[in-house]
Design a protein around this motif. Structure first.
Motif, PDB file in Angstrom:
ATOM      1  N   GLU A 140     -17.441  60.840  -0.664  1.00  0.00           N
ATOM      2  CA  GLU A 140     -17.719  59.330  -0.890  1.00  0.00           C
ATOM      3  C   GLU A 140     -17.306  58.657   0.351  1.00  0.00           C
ATOM      4  N   LEU A 141     -18.110  57.687   0.738  1.00  0.00           N
ATOM      5  CA  LEU A 141     -17.755  56.749   1.687  1.00  0.00           C
ATOM      6  C   LEU A 141     -17.192  55.610   1.152  1.00  0.00           C
ATOM      7  N   ARG A 142     -15.943  55.111   2.084  1.00  0.00           N
ATOM      8  CA  ARG A 142     -15.378  53.779   1.406  1.00  0.00           C
ATOM      9  C   ARG A 142     -15.120  53.139   2.869  1.00  0.00           C
ATOM     10  N   VAL A 143     -14.654  51.982   2.721  1.00  0.00           N
ATOM     11  CA  VAL A 143     -14.253  50.936   3.771  1.00  0.00           C
ATOM     12  C   VAL A 143     -12.672  51.213   3.645  1.00  0.00           C
ATOM     13  N   SER A 144     -11.980  51.171   4.477  1.00  0.00           N
ATOM     14  CA  SER A 144     -10.520  51.542   4.642  1.00  0.00           C
ATOM     15  C   SER A 144      -9.872  50.307   5.792  1.00  0.00           C
ATOM     16  N   PRO A 145      -9.492  49.131   4.974  1.00  0.00           N
ATOM     17  CA  PRO A 145      -8.804  48.143   5.849  1.00  0.00           C
ATOM     18  C   PRO A 145      -7.529  48.880   6.659  1.00  0.00           C
ATOM     19  N   GLY A 146      -7.223  48.091   7.534  1.00  0.00           N
ATOM     20  CA  GLY A 146      -5.980  48.659   8.286  1.00  0.00           C
ATOM     21  C   GLY A 146      -5.589  47.766   9.414  1.00  0.00           C
ATOM     22  N   PRO A 147      -4.671  48.218  10.349  1.00  0.00           N
ATOM     23  CA  PRO A 147      -4.763  47.448  11.746  1.00  0.00           C
ATOM     24  C   PRO A 147      -5.731  47.429  12.454  1.00  0.00           C
ATOM     25  N   TYR A 148      -6.180  46.175  12.875  1.00  0.00           N
ATOM     26  CA  TYR A 148      -7.507  45.722  13.604  1.00  0.00           C
ATOM     27  C   TYR A 148      -8.874  46.100  12.838  1.00  0.00           C
ATOM     28  N   TYR A 149      -8.925  46.432  11.467  1.00  0.00           N
ATOM     29  CA  TYR A 149      -9.990  46.595  10.666  1.00  0.00           C
ATOM     30  C   TYR A 149      -9.771  45.683   9.538  1.00  0.00           C
ATOM     31  N   TYR A 150     -10.734  45.331   8.991  1.00  0.00           N
ATOM     32  CA  TYR A 150     -11.053  44.126   7.896  1.00  0.00           C
ATOM     33  C   TYR A 150     -11.759  45.022   6.810  1.00  0.00           C
TER      34      TYR A 150
END
Length: 360
Positions: A140-150
């Motif tokens: 499964e694909l998911r968006v993973s926020p983190g440093p430098y990513y929203y």
């Protein structure tokens, strides 16, 4: 030209008449020159409409005391890109709010409004399974926020499709076939910078237990072998699994037993082969073996009973060659005879076994 008659009285009240002509000059107030620099700024794409009305005076005279520039409409920007920061509706007012725009000759040096792409990190989840002959696709694909990513902008919906699969034992990395991000029916994918991190797709070997066949017979002078084998039943031990449906197993047993006794039914591991529609898939199995037993039994089981005897010590050995035998199992083969030699002997006071040997 204007003409006037002016009466000038002298000391004795004489009247002098003069004809005077006037040529008027011009009093001119020109608009106050001023150039405004609209400021530049930038945003990370957030799906919102942005404008920026900050400015500096860079050329010409400053605004008069009490005057100010009021901007009522300016360039707006939402999507990724650049636009000139233009003030499209404005006026200069005094402290009382009176419009004094006409008093100024206004020009602009426009800055830039910039919306940068929204950085997001798209991760494919790790997936794994035991080999079953069918493809395993990316997780499964998911968006993973983190440093430098929203994260995605609120209300935006992403549809993503992974690529890549793993059928045979091993590990590969999933890819990204497509991704579309929408705001309602509007495609806003171009406003995002997508960093993709593919997860591992792992297929583990299928555990298989092969048991070579067991066999038993009465001695006949010929080698006892068994080419049979079975696959361990998973209902007995869930550690092992059956063959994948449609796969064919070939095992070469090598065990042999000719003489009376038993030995393991060995195998030639190099000859073990599993195929699926003609393709060798043996490497996709983790195979362990359990060896059956090859056992050759005697023609007959015979018990020989030697006689017992007793006497008073007389200095001579006590012997007794008498015996009888019982066939416990099997039969003496046709033409075979049992010969028994009883050789037990006791000379001194005491006792010992009346031992014997036998041949057929």
């Amino acid at each position: 030209l204007f003409f006037y008659v002016i009466i000038i009285k002298g000391e004795n009240n004489e009247e002098n008449i003069y004809d005077i002509t006037y040529v008027y000059g011009t009093l001119t107030i020109t608009p106050r020159p001023i150039t405004f620099k609209t400021r530049s700024t930038r945003w990370i794409y957030d799906g919102k409409e942005h404008s920026y009305t900050a400015f500096n005076t860079i050329y010409g005279l400053p605004l008069l005391s009490g005057h100010k520039l009021v901007v009522t409409e300016s360039t707006k920007i939402t999507d990724v890109g650049e636009k000139l920061n233009e003030f499209t509706a404005y006026k200069i007012v005094d402290r009382q709010g009176n419009d004094k725009t006409f008093c100024y000759n206004i020009s602009f040096n426009n800055g830039l409004l910039t919306v940068n792409k929204r950085q997001i990190r798209l991760i494919s989840e790790e997936v794994s399974k035991i080999y079953d002959g069918t493809p395993l696709y990316g997780g499964e694909l998911r968006v993973s926020p983190g440093p430098y990513y929203y994260d995605l902008v609120d209300g935006h919906i992403m549809t993503a499709k992974p690529s890549g699969s793993q059928t045979d034992v091993g590990t590969s990395t999933s890819g990204l076939e497509s991704v579309v991000i929408k705001e309602g029916d509007r495609d806003v994918t171009h406003n995002y910078a997508i960093a993709f991190f593919g997860g591992p797709i792992t297929v583990y070997p299928r555990p298989l237990k092969i048991i070579t066949g067991s066999a038993e017979k009465t001695y006949d002078g010929k080698a006892l072998t068994s080419s049979k084998y079975t696959v361990y039943d998973e209902s007995t031990d869930s550690t092992y699994l059956p063959l994948v449906v449609g796969h064919t197993l070939t095992v070469k047993t090598t065990g042999s037993q000719t003489q009376i006794g038993e030995s393991p039914n060995t195998y030639d591991e190099s000859k073990t082969k599993i195929t699926a529609q003609g393709k060798d898939v043996t490497k996709n199995y983790s195979i362990v073996y359990e060896q059956g037993t090859l056992k050759v039994n005697p023609c007959a089981v015979i018990t020989i009973l030697t006689n017992s005897d007793i006497k008073i010590f007389d200095g001579k050995p006590l012997t007794n060659s008498g015996y009888e035998y019982v066939v416990v199992h099997g039969n003496l083969q046709s033409g075979h005879k049992l010969k028994v030699n009883v050789f037990g002997s006791q000379k001194l006071p005491g006792k010992s076994l009346n031992e014997a040997t036998a041949t057929v």
